[in-house]
Motif scaffolding. Structure first.
Motif: not given
Length: 194
Positions: A7, A152, A156
């Motif tokens: 990220i 995650t 993103r």
């Protein structure tokens, strides 16, 4: 360590505390600026203290904790950071004396916010201060690696906490179990690959 993804040019890794390579990981912590996300549900003061003593050095930029024992983890890290300053005879008389000291925070009932703060919420003013590595350490019995991998991907895609209850990803916090698959099914389409 398992790679969770990337990220904002930050590589994110994960390991469970019971990993057989734990001592290797603790002896080979990053030499550049890095950040830590710690998840703990049980009162494992000795284990949290070991992690804090091994990782609380000048390269640790910040530590965020989540889970039922997030406040205990936070306090242990603060104590370890202060003790290292004392051991090095560093001044602690003014706020300026803590300018290059790791920041710590804990997130009760806001697991997703704590993780977001660990991977996104940085003020990279100087090139040498850019955080390129995040390590997540899991002390839970449930093992939250799969959940972290999925969140995650959501981060993103642009998710970030907002003020108020609508900013949370899920109604019941903290959630990090197999139920995560149900609310994510529709939003999983189109995730970019690492």
């Amino acid at each position: 360590m398992e790679r969770l993804g990337k990220i904002a040019n930050r590589d994110i890794y994960y390991f469970h505390w019971n990993d057989e390579k734990r001592n290797y990981y603790l002896e080979n912590l990053p030499k550049q600026k890095w950040s830590l996300f710690v998840i703990g549900d049980d009162n494992l003061e000795t284990e949290y203290t070991l992690l804090a003593q091994k990782s609380a050095d000048e390269n640790l930029y910040g530590m965020n904790s989540a889970g039922k024992e997030c406040e205990l983890i936070h306090d242990i890290f603060d104590n370890a950071i202060i003790q290292k300053k004392k051991d090095n005879n560093e001044p602690m008389d003014s706020p300026d004396d803590f300018e290059n000291t790791a920041l710590t925070a804990w997130y009760t009932n806001k697991f997703d916010w704590g993780y977001w703060s660990s991977v996104i919420n940085f003020d990279d003013d100087e090139e040498e201060d850019i955080i390129r590595l995040i390590i997540c350490v899991d002390f839970t019995e449930k093992r939250v690696g799969k959940y972290l991998k999925q969140i995650t991907k959501i981060i993103r895609k642009g998710w970030g906490p907002r003020s108020g209850p609508k900013g949370a990803l899920y109604k019941n916090q903290p959630i990090y179990d197999d139920e995560i698959k149900k609310p994510l099914k529709r939003s999983q389409r189109g995730f970019e690959k690492d």
